[in-house]
Write an enzyme that holds these catalytic residues in place. Structure first.
Site, mmCIF file in Angstrom:
data_model
loop_
_atom_site.group_PDB
_atom_site.id
_atom_site.type_symbol
_atom_site.label_atom_id
_atom_site.label_comp_id
_atom_site.label_asym_id
_atom_site.label_seq_id
_atom_site.Cartn_x
_atom_site.Cartn_y
_atom_site.Cartn_z
ATOM 1 N NE ARG A 118 -3.904 -2.225 2.145
ATOM 2 C CZ ARG A 118 -3.845 -3.147 3.214
ATOM 3 N NH1 ARG A 118 -2.750 -2.741 3.986
ATOM 4 N NH2 ARG A 118 -4.402 -4.152 3.121
ATOM 5 C CE LYS A 140 -1.842 12.510 -15.279
ATOM 6 N NZ LYS A 140 -2.641 12.541 -16.498
ATOM 7 C CD GLU A 182 5.121 14.443 -23.660
ATOM 8 O OE1 GLU A 182 4.500 15.679 -22.937
ATOM 9 O OE2 GLU A 182 4.179 13.466 -24.010
ATOM 10 C CE LYS A 224 3.779 16.498 -16.002
ATOM 11 N NZ LYS A 224 4.120 15.310 -16.618
ATOM 12 C CG ASN A 242 -3.492 14.601 -20.708
ATOM 13 O OD1 ASN A 242 -2.449 13.817 -20.567
ATOM 14 N ND2 ASN A 242 -4.433 14.672 -19.694
ATOM 15 C CG HIS A 245 -0.630 13.388 -24.169
ATOM 16 N ND1 HIS A 245 0.004 14.436 -24.603
ATOM 17 C CD2 HIS A 245 0.027 12.491 -23.479
ATOM 18 C CE1 HIS A 245 1.272 14.346 -24.084
ATOM 19 N NE2 HIS A 245 1.364 13.435 -23.363
ATOM 20 C CG HIS A 249 -2.867 8.076 -24.905
ATOM 21 N ND1 HIS A 249 -3.462 8.514 -23.709
ATOM 22 C CD2 HIS A 249 -1.300 8.167 -24.935
ATOM 23 C CE1 HIS A 249 -2.638 8.656 -22.912
ATOM 24 N NE2 HIS A 249 -1.179 8.812 -23.592
ATOM 25 C CG HIS A 262 4.081 8.804 -25.190
ATOM 26 N ND1 HIS A 262 2.669 8.693 -25.016
ATOM 27 C CD2 HIS A 262 4.488 10.098 -24.350
ATOM 28 C CE1 HIS A 262 2.365 9.638 -24.158
ATOM 29 N NE2 HIS A 262 3.381 10.340 -23.781
#
Lengths: 365, 365
Positions: A118, A140, A182, A224, A242, A245, A249, A262
């Site tokens: 956890r 993320k 990016e 960012k 995004n 994105h 994606h 990516h």
């Protein structure tokens, strides 16, 4: 060395950027609470940097997991290999995971850290431009599912990020370019002066000039960090990160993970978002042209692969995480340096954009 | 109906306890943000309560995942079935998962909610006594790994817990008893008056008297909520909730998941902890005898299975989440109603306890 702090209250952490940091124990030791460290890396990065990092961390009890390299391994099965290694090694809650590698290693290691017992600590040592300017900030973490990218994961902040810019010397050109996608994104969404700086300095970036790279990384992380600090859990504005994105994606998933990088998907996706914004009358021809020119100058694709029909695109985009109650939201441009997240657009503009780019010839990566 | 609020700042949520709540839409609707609901349940519970819950939630778009029943299915593979169902159904971030079933369904559904698209809402509808008094409070979610129980997971609080005490009418005796183990635990760790109440009312509990059950559930949740509110992320005191669990998990893992019920392992584990506390001179003979008598009165085992040697116990316990930097911490008793978490005990007391219980005859579940 430059240091940037990502301000997130008690979860704040530093990003160190500079040459040779991989060999500096002081960048790591203050952020490791216990004695046990598990370095997670991949088959490509391990021969290059693993021994050096182990030497730097010689004050700790260090174990290693070496994963196969590639987006196609960013899944629950690979994640489970990390859990198994941790359990076999009797790693406890005070252990620290260290992600040494690109975005895949960072995302999967971060999620392993978020979910092992956890939640345990982790440090990021990103070795690709893309991961340095993207995964370093934001917390993320996650893995892919066959039905959608990054669909399984958690928000989990690292204790520290160490960016050794020398690691970019071993990065293949194609991945350097993918990382620049990016970087361009930050200019487009919130930092017009940086976009203009990139128009001036693209050659230096492609030539891997250390100072130029370090500046671009620092500025990207700063941009960012500012967006993330305003909205850690992505309930609103953060979604502008995004840009490109949702389209990107769809390209990655539609082509099979790993076929398009990516950053390549994001590059084509950003140009698609710019085209759609133009179609809506939100940006002018000059802004669209400059966007496309900068993406092209970075050696990146400006259109999706011809295999993906408009219908297939729509289907792939319908599982995007930005879909809410069945409504597709997109990140679009109101100008260079000004992105918005919105579901309020004429759906024909999206359809027409998909048809238009489907006819273009300079696709392919 | 009684309502208890678990106080966790912006993550606070209500626990409703009463008869017939499964049929009351008002217990659910205020806690569901979007339109999409995924009920996760298992093959045993579905025929009993699924249609009723679907009728209650008829104002929403409801889908269902039915998992196989049993602790042995609380793993990554089963978790992945939930992800797949969510993705196939195009569930977005504003969706709500509802866990209808016992602890396994609750833990696995909670972790699916914690990790699907990096976190969606979930509600708990626990249908076993154990899950009503244990998983209702605390936000612990997760799955097992072949090398250790609950080793993969997250803290993720439900938006609401609905306990319909009528669901206990269909619970097998063995599971009722297993649930009572956790009820006894609250008395032992922090609520001596409740322990004494249980000594008086064990017959009523075993006879499933509705008022007696409702009181025991409410008091258990209250005790747990108080401990959790003081220490949400289990950095300290919260670990007393694990009385009997280090021993109990070793029994469960050692015997293979599902052979001993969780509550049965905890029951034997609590008596082991009491024996060891007696050996350390921390409690007296009378307190040990009362503990053992209450566990026995609930139809629960007072000793571990004879198959597990002391060495095997030590090995199984060394992966416990309470191990820090290689040092085993245990929850022990300083008296009935007073538990402590400590690594400061004479290791011989542990060894002697393991040898002693290994010779006992009333093991078995």
């Amino acid at each position: 060395m430059q240091t940037l702090t990502v301000e997130l209250g008690e979860r704040s952490y530093p990003i160190h950027i500079g040459r040779g940091l991989l060999d500096d124990p002081q960048r790591f030791a203050p952020h490791i609470r216990g004695q046990r460290v598990m370095i997670v890396t991949n088959e490509t990065v391990a021969p290059l940097y693993l021994d050096r990092l182990k030497a730097t961390l010689s004050g700790f009890l260090v174990d290693t997991v070496i994963l196969p390299d590639g987006e196609e391994y960013k899944n629950l099965e690979t994640l489970n290999r990390i859990y198994t290694a941790l359990l076999e090694g009797r790693f406890d809650r005070r252990s620290t995971l260290v992600a040494l590698g690109g975005g895949v290693v960072g995302d999967i290691t971060g999620f392993a850290a978020a979910s092992y017992q956890r939640g345990v600590d982790f440090l990021q040592v990103p070795t690709t431009l893309l991961s340095q300017v993207d995964s370093s900030v934001g917390g993320k973490t996650g893995v892919n599912h066959p039905l959608g990218k990054n669909m399984i994961g958690a928000f989990h902040q690292p204790r520290c990020v160490v960016i050794d810019t020398d690691t970019l010397n071993t990065l293949p050109d194609r991945e350097l370019h993918a990382g620049i996608a990016e970087v361009i994104k930050y200019g487009l969404i919130c930092d017009r002066p940086f976009f203009e700086w990139l128009e001036e300095h693209m050659e230096g970036l492609l030539a891997r000039e250390p100072g130029t790279l370090a500046y671009a990384i620092h500025r990207s992380c700063q941009d960012k960090a500012q967006v993330v600090a305003e909205d850690e859990r992505e309930s609103g504005r953060r979604a502008i990160l995004n840009l490109g994105h949702t389209f990107g994606h769809a390209i990655e998933t539609g082509m099979g993970y790993g076929v398009w990088l990516h950053g390549e998907g994001v590059a084509a996706g950003m140009v698609m978002a710019a085209r759609m914004s133009r179609r809506l009358g939100w940006i002018d021809d000059g802004e669209l042209t400059r966007t496309e020119a900068l993406v092209r100058a970075a050696g990146l694709p400006c259109a999706p692969p011809p295999e993906l029909s408009p219908d297939r695109f729509m289907q792939l985009m319908s599982v995007d995480k930005k879909v809410l109650d069945g409504q597709l939201r997109l990140v679009l441009l109101r100008g260079i340096g000004e992105a918005v997240v919105t579901a309020e657009f004429d759906p024909r503009a999206l359809e027409e954009t998909l048809v238009e780019v489907g006819r273009m010839k300079d696709a392919g990566s």
